[in-house]
Every structure is written in C-alpha cells, then in structure tokens.
Design a protein around this motif. Sequence first.
Motif, PDB file in Angstrom:
ATOM      1  N   VAL A   1     -23.801 -36.713  -3.306  1.00 10.03           N
ATOM      2  CA  VAL A   1     -22.160 -37.178  -3.809  1.00 10.03           C
ATOM      3  C   VAL A   1     -21.709 -35.667  -4.922  1.00 10.03           C
ATOM      4  CG1 VAL A   1     -21.092 -38.860  -2.511  1.00 10.03           C
ATOM      5  CG2 VAL A   1     -21.690 -38.642  -4.917  1.00 10.03           C
ATOM      6  N   GLY A   2     -23.056 -35.352  -5.262  1.00 10.65           N
ATOM      7  CA  GLY A   2     -23.669 -34.506  -6.628  1.00 10.65           C
ATOM      8  C   GLY A   2     -23.062 -35.396  -7.441  1.00 10.65           C
ATOM      9  N   PRO A   3     -23.930 -34.786  -9.160  1.00  9.87           N
ATOM     10  CA  PRO A   3     -22.792 -35.669  -9.285  1.00  9.87           C
ATOM     11  C   PRO A   3     -21.832 -36.097 -10.636  1.00  9.87           C
ATOM     12  CG  PRO A   3     -23.727 -33.346 -10.757  1.00  9.87           C
ATOM     13  CD  PRO A   3     -23.896 -32.914  -9.289  1.00  9.87           C
ATOM     14  N   VAL A   4     -22.059 -37.407 -10.685  1.00  6.48           N
ATOM     15  CA  VAL A   4     -20.178 -37.531 -10.897  1.00  6.48           C
ATOM     16  C   VAL A   4     -20.878 -37.863 -13.373  1.00  6.48           C
ATOM     17  CG1 VAL A   4     -17.983 -39.140 -11.547  1.00  6.48           C
ATOM     18  CG2 VAL A   4     -19.273 -38.637  -9.180  1.00  6.48           C
ATOM     19  N   VAL A   5     -20.711 -37.754 -14.273  1.00 10.38           N
ATOM     20  CA  VAL A   5     -21.012 -37.110 -15.174  1.00 10.38           C
ATOM     21  C   VAL A   5     -20.144 -38.461 -15.823  1.00 10.38           C
ATOM     22  CG1 VAL A   5     -22.255 -36.319 -16.867  1.00 10.38           C
ATOM     23  CG2 VAL A   5     -22.146 -35.414 -14.661  1.00 10.38           C
ATOM     24  N   ASP A   6     -20.551 -39.113 -17.610  1.00  5.53           N
ATOM     25  CA  ASP A   6     -20.052 -39.848 -17.954  1.00  5.53           C
ATOM     26  C   ASP A   6     -20.365 -39.080 -19.794  1.00  5.53           C
ATOM     27  OD1 ASP A   6     -18.166 -40.564 -19.764  1.00  5.53           O
ATOM     28  OD2 ASP A   6     -18.484 -43.194 -19.134  1.00  5.53           O
ATOM     29  N   ARG A   7     -19.898 -38.934 -19.990  1.00  3.80           N
ATOM     30  CA  ARG A   7     -21.172 -38.679 -21.655  1.00  3.80           C
ATOM     31  C   ARG A   7     -20.502 -39.747 -23.009  1.00  3.80           C
ATOM     32  NH1 ARG A   7     -20.086 -33.954 -19.384  1.00  3.80           N
ATOM     33  NH2 ARG A   7     -22.204 -32.557 -18.834  1.00  3.80           N
TER      34      ARG A   7
END
Length: 569
Positions: free
Chosen positions: A335-341
């Motif tokens: 699904v592609g990157p789903v990013v948290d930081r």
Amino acid sequence: MFNAFPFNAVPLNGLPLQSGAPDAIVIEPGDSFAWSATVTLGVVDVSEQLMGAVRVTCPRDGDMVASFNLWMDDSPIDAGALAGQAVTVDFHVMGDPVVTARLFTGCLVQPVFDVFSRQLACEATTRLADTFEAMELTQIDQQVGGYWSADVFEDVAGRSRWEYAKERMSTLQAGLGVDRYGVPRVTPWQPAGINYEFADGSVIYGSVEVSLAILTDTINTYELEVDYRFSRYRQRNISYSWTHPAGPFSAWRADSTELPDVDMIVQATESAGWFVRGANYTRLPATNVELTPPWYNINTDLLLAAEWSAGIRWSQRAVEQYRLSFVVESAVASVGPVVDRDRIVLDTDSDRDSEWDGSRPNSSPVMAGAGDPLETLPERDQDRLDTALNTGMARAVASVLSAQRGNGVNWDVPLAHALGLDVGHGVRLINRSAVVTGSVEQLVDELNLETGSAIRSVEISTSRGTADAVSDALAIPDAPEFVDEPLIPPPAALPTQIGFRSTAPAYDEDQPGFAGNYSVPDANENTLERYPRRFVVDTPEIPASWRDEIAAERAVTYRVAPPIDELEL
C-alpha cells in the motif's frame, strides 16, 4: 452432564485433549443451559433486587466495568454512601454440580437513584488508575516492566503514577488491564498459540462482524530521530624545543649572547592561550669560581636549551544524530508507506563546561570548583543514551505492530459455552462467513434477567504478517564518528636570531623562537642593529570546526515482521 461431559471434567463445552493433539479447546455447537447470577454490594447479596440486565465489560487495556440496576424498596436510602463499596458479579451454570465463574470484582463508583421508579443505576469499575497511584515507582516497575527514560518522557517527580505506568506500557507489545478478581495484569498482544477454536455453528447466527482497519491508521513505517547533544572536553598537546646555536655552555661562553629565561618561555606560550604542561630546561650554570676563568652567575633561570609540552583545553558541543527507521516491508510494498514520526532530544548542557575551558592541562589533575578532578568531568553518557534509545525503539516497534493489528472481528456466543475464555487468549473462528485467527481484545458479558439470555460478545484483533517477513534484532546502533579538520602543527624546533654583529641578517619580527644580541659587537656598535630580546612561540590556531557545534549522523533501518493471523472472509 453438560455437552455430553460431566461438569468440571473438561472446560465448559470443550473436548478432552487427545495425546499429541493441539492444546486448543474446541467449542462445538452446544445445548441450552439454565443459569443464575449473584451480585453483591458491600457484603450484601443484592441479587434479588436486580432488574433488567447485568453487563460486564472486560477489555485487554484499562478497567473492567460492570453495570446493573437495583430496585430499592420504600426504605430510606443514602445513595451517595454506597459509592466505593465492593461489587462482585458471579455467574452460575445450573447442573450437578453447579459451575460458578467470577465475572467481576470491583467498586461502585457512580450510583444514580431514580426517585420515581425507585431504581438505583449502578456502575462499578476496577479502579485501575487508583491502584497504580497508590504504588511506589519500584512496584510499578516490577508490575509493568518495559522501558522508561526521562529523556523520552517527563521527569517522574510530582507526576501521576498511572501516567508513568502507561508510559512504560507504551514500550511493550501488551495491554495493561485487570483480571476477573480485580488484580492488575499485563497481557501480551500475541498469544503463544491457539487456546480456543470456535467450530462452525458454535457462535450465534448472524453475529459475526468484521471491522477492517482504516488505511491511514495502519502505520507501516516509523521514523525515529534521536539527537544526543553533549560537550566534548577537548585537549590539544604540542611539543616544542629550543637550543642555542652555540651549543654547550663552554662554546656559548667563548662568544656569549643574550639568553631567554624560563619566564619568557612560559609567557610566550601562555600569551597564545596555551599552557606549559611539563618542561626540561638546560639552565646557565650557577656561580662556579673553580672554573678558569671563574664563572659568576646569579640568574639560573637563563637557558641554553629547553624542551617543553604545551596544551590547550576547550569544550565543543557535539550532536550525535540517530536516524532510525522501522519498516514492515510487505505492507509498504502493498500500500506504500504510511508514516509516523517521533523525536527524542538528549542534552547534557552543563554549567561546568566553563571549568574546563581555558583550564591548565598540567600533568597532575586540576581540581574543579566542585572538588573533582577536571579529567573526570562527564563527557558522554552511554548508559543514558542506551536507555533513551531502547525506550524509543521499543515504542516504535510497538506502534508499528499495534497498527498492524487494526483488523477486528466480533461475534456472540452463549456465555456458558465459552466460560473459560479470557482476554489475551488466542482463538480461531471457523464459520460459514469467515475463517479467522487472532487474540481476544475484549469480552462483553450480558445477563438479561428478563429474556433469560446470557451472551458473551467476543472481540478479537488479527495481525496481518507474511510468511517471508524478516524481523531485525533491536540492537543499539554504533555511535557515529566525528570527522575533524586536520590540524597542521608548527615545527617543534624553534629558531634563533642573534643581532649586534655585522654578519647578522635584518631582524625578522615574524620569525618565532628567540631573538637577542651578542654580548660583544664585531664593529662600531652605532652601525649595528640591535634585536629586541624576546621569545615567540608559534602556536597553531584551533580551527573553527573544532570549536563550533559539530554533528555526525548514523542511519539504520530495522525490519519489523508482524505475527501472522488468518483473515479469510
């Protein structure tokens, strides 16, 4: 007998375990059953006053909650005085023998009395937060475990102990809840195996519901930045030497010149901000009348040669930058990157830096204002950094794995058929509409006194891992290396200029070392140039890159492999 087996012979509605068979208890379609409930308030059995339904919610995380209504007679009642009284709920399956299971143990927290209907609406909880607020920090550490760092969270002094417990829990792949007897417990997200299997037809018809995770909530990449800023207590040492060109004392005496002294060398070194660390001086001999001719000298600080080491100290702010990525590769590919930081900053700024800056780097320890040797000033605290990294990395992995557990499945089952089921158990559902495995997130028991139904609602989460996924060990990354601009030292041997002779070259004020004059000129002294008597030490300039804040980066990617559950619809 119950479900073809005597009560207590096997778990309710279960099958006897066969040798070599999995440990899962299989729940088959079962028969109807008679039941009753016992509710106590304080030390009083109030079961006869129950009206409507008794509902008990048991989540993996947080408090259990029990709610029920009591009919109160015409006697006076102080509803407010009931708050805080102990509440228990027990469920009984009628038979020979009667099977009893504790559903709830807690305290009444919010009674509401309806004067018109004379009903007391009761809500009881397990008061988990209050339990932890009464604990010492060491007790919480033992109860919860996990990691904690004051650089990741706020200092614990004066703060909520319950918040402290939740901060520790954020580093664990587990939930903090309460068991049926009100005892706090930590329940891992992923069970060791399948504890219960619900066979086709064992759940209430039409009750299976699937709740799929929202894509934007399904984090598959977690970027963690950790900056560790500290002081590098730096010291640079250089060796120097100077020797009079005449050589030994006897040669110098034959054609004497001015000489430097110890103070000139020390002053020349310190005027550039450096300090003499240690020195060996070849001094002009003291008075000796036995020499021919006799020698008279009271200034024994005059030098024919010297060797010394100079040093300078300064502090430099340094930043180690760790750029850590935690990635579920299969999810990113899908699904592609789903990013948290997240970002963590450690700063060891110290008011003792000034004690090092410009201090004398002698061979013996120099004492700081606090009475400690300057050489023992803290520079880089690896233990503190490790604690912060371990805490941040554990939180990152827990966040990613939690997001990958976002798909949920719910169904209802007759309570007596799954009485041994608990949150944290691994379950498999085999149904006409779904084949699912996962971990129990929440159980909701509803005992309806009017209809006679006793239903347990089961909510599970599933983890969407893949068989080929690889998980890397969470090793602390190596510290990045700081690269300093090279420093070119001056020549160690310093030159000499001697004037007041016709053969002497013009004086060079830019030349380091010693400058002086011959004692006796070889021509008319009015025509000869006299050099100033001085000593200059050519100390190297400390580059700005050695003094300004410096940064070095270490980038590491960790692969995270979620556990594998089934979710076939």
